[in-house]
Design a protein around this motif. Structure first.
Motif, PDB file in Angstrom:
ATOM      1  N   TYR A   1     -10.110 -10.351   4.138  1.00 26.43           N
ATOM      2  CA  TYR A   1      -9.618  -9.164   3.435  1.00 26.43           C
ATOM      3  C   TYR A   1     -10.602  -8.693   2.366  1.00 26.43           C
ATOM      4  N   GLU A   2     -11.192  -9.638   1.642  1.00 24.57           N
ATOM      5  CA  GLU A   2     -12.177  -9.268   0.617  1.00 24.57           C
ATOM      6  C   GLU A   2     -13.358  -8.529   1.246  1.00 24.57           C
TER       7      GLU A   2
ATOM      8  N   ALA B   1      -6.959  -8.740  -2.842  1.00 24.15           N
ATOM      9  CA  ALA B   1      -8.364  -8.838  -2.460  1.00 24.15           C
ATOM     10  C   ALA B   1      -9.250  -8.109  -3.478  1.00 24.15           C
ATOM     11  N   ALA B   2      -8.801  -6.922  -3.919  1.00 22.96           N
ATOM     12  CA  ALA B   2      -9.583  -6.157  -4.890  1.00 22.96           C
ATOM     13  C   ALA B   2      -9.666  -6.887  -6.228  1.00 22.96           C
TER      14      ALA B   2
ATOM     15  N   ASP C   1      -6.300   4.466  -0.380  1.00 25.57           N
ATOM     16  CA  ASP C   1      -7.537   4.893   0.279  1.00 25.57           C
ATOM     17  C   ASP C   1      -8.134   3.742   1.092  1.00 25.57           C
ATOM     18  N   ILE C   2      -8.152   2.568   0.467  1.00 27.42           N
ATOM     19  CA  ILE C   2      -8.727   1.394   1.137  1.00 27.42           C
ATOM     20  C   ILE C   2      -7.885   1.033   2.354  1.00 27.42           C
TER      21      ILE C   2
ATOM     22  N   ARG D   1      -1.494  -2.842   2.692  1.00 25.66           N
ATOM     23  CA  ARG D   1      -1.601  -2.377   1.316  1.00 25.66           C
ATOM     24  C   ARG D   1      -1.258  -3.483   0.323  1.00 25.66           C
ATOM     25  N   SER D   2      -0.295  -4.320   0.700  1.00 28.84           N
ATOM     26  CA  SER D   2       0.095  -5.417  -0.193  1.00 28.84           C
ATOM     27  C   SER D   2      -1.038  -6.414  -0.393  1.00 28.84           C
ATOM     28  N   GLN D   3      -1.978  -6.480   0.568  1.00 28.28           N
ATOM     29  CA  GLN D   3      -3.100  -7.407   0.485  1.00 28.28           C
ATOM     30  C   GLN D   3      -4.307  -6.778  -0.206  1.00 28.28           C
TER      31      GLN D   3
END
Length: 262
Positions: free
Chosen positions: A23-24, A56-57, A41-42, A50-52
């Motif tokens: 995910y990162e 990761a961010a 956006d990501i 989206r929950s991940q």
């Protein structure tokens, strides 16, 4: 992305090998495509749930790879490629050092006699260089080294042979390559010989014969030519098998270098 552009999955897999999670890596690649973006956006670009994205961010931010803007919604921006490269390289080096420091503590010293069935295989130029140096230093009376090209005579191997000759061992270098023989031209303590003109010309590799029971033989596998040749060696020392192999391989070499024997 054009058909000629980089494959994103290849980039992501490379980043994973550098220590990022899946995910990162996907978030990091997406941010470099976006420049700046929100979690939505990501998610839309990378397909990361989206929950991940948030976790990761945040992990990327903690690593120093992403900048965070405390807005509503939060916005993320990747650091420069140079900064990211430096951070990931430093992390990889720390992990490398930590692993090898631990291995150094765990590794037991080589000791005792080899068993009669010990014939070992080693692959790769550097590992074979290291084993060759080790066997040269194990020798007590006599060493014969053969190599068909200068590529197979590393600085470490050459230094080891010179040191053992200087220590009084009977050292001989046999090679069809004038470049190999020339490395020892000015060393009186090292005997130099070329194989007979009628010897097989298709051998590519190197050999060590030492004392009566130290043996190493390598060959180069060319493959289909798309990759550099791979070197593979077998070796044995202090074993009944090594004595047999040394005697069998040494008969022809003994005849060749015998005139140089004291």
């Amino acid at each position: 992305m054009s058909d000629d552009g980089p494959d994103e999955r290849d980039v992501e897999e490379a980043l994973e090998r550098l220590g990022l999670t899946n995910y990162e890596a996907r978030v990091f690649v997406a941010l470099h495509r976006l420049g700046t973006g929100t979690a939505k956006d990501i998610h839309d670009l990378a397909g990361v749930p989206r929950s991940q994205v948030y976790g990761a961010a945040e992990d990327l931010e903690a690593r120093g790879l992403v900048e965070l803007q405390q807005s509503t919604p939060k916005r993320y921006r990747p650091v420069s490629l140079d900064a990211a490269k430096e951070l990931l390289t430093a992390r990889l080096e720390r992990e490398r050092d930590r692993a090898f420091d631990a291995l150094a503590e765990l590794r037991r010293e080589e000791h005792g006699e080899e068993t009669r069935d010990d014939v070992w295989t080693v692959r790769g130029r550097k590992p074979i260089d290291d084993r060759t140096v080790d066997l040269v230093h194990r020798a007590e009376t006599r060493i014969v080294f053969g190599a068909d090209s200068l590529d197979l005579l590393s600085d470490d191997v050459m230094t080891a042979l010179r040191e053992r000759a200087a220590a009084g061992l009977d050292v001989h270098v046999v090679s069809a390559s004038a470049a190999v023989r020339e490395q020892f031209d000015e060393i009186d303590a090292v005997g130099i010989a070329a194989p007979p003109a009628d010897s097989p010309g298709d051998f590519t590799g190197r050999v060590i014969l030492a004392d009566d029971d130290i043996f190493l033989l390598s060959v180069l596998y060319e493959g289909d030519g798309s990759e550099p040749p791979e070197e593979t060696a077998i070796w044995s020392a202090g074993t009944a098998m090594a004595a047999v192999l040394t005697r069998a391989a040494g008969n022809g070499i003994d005849a060749l270098v015998g005139r140089n024997q004291p």
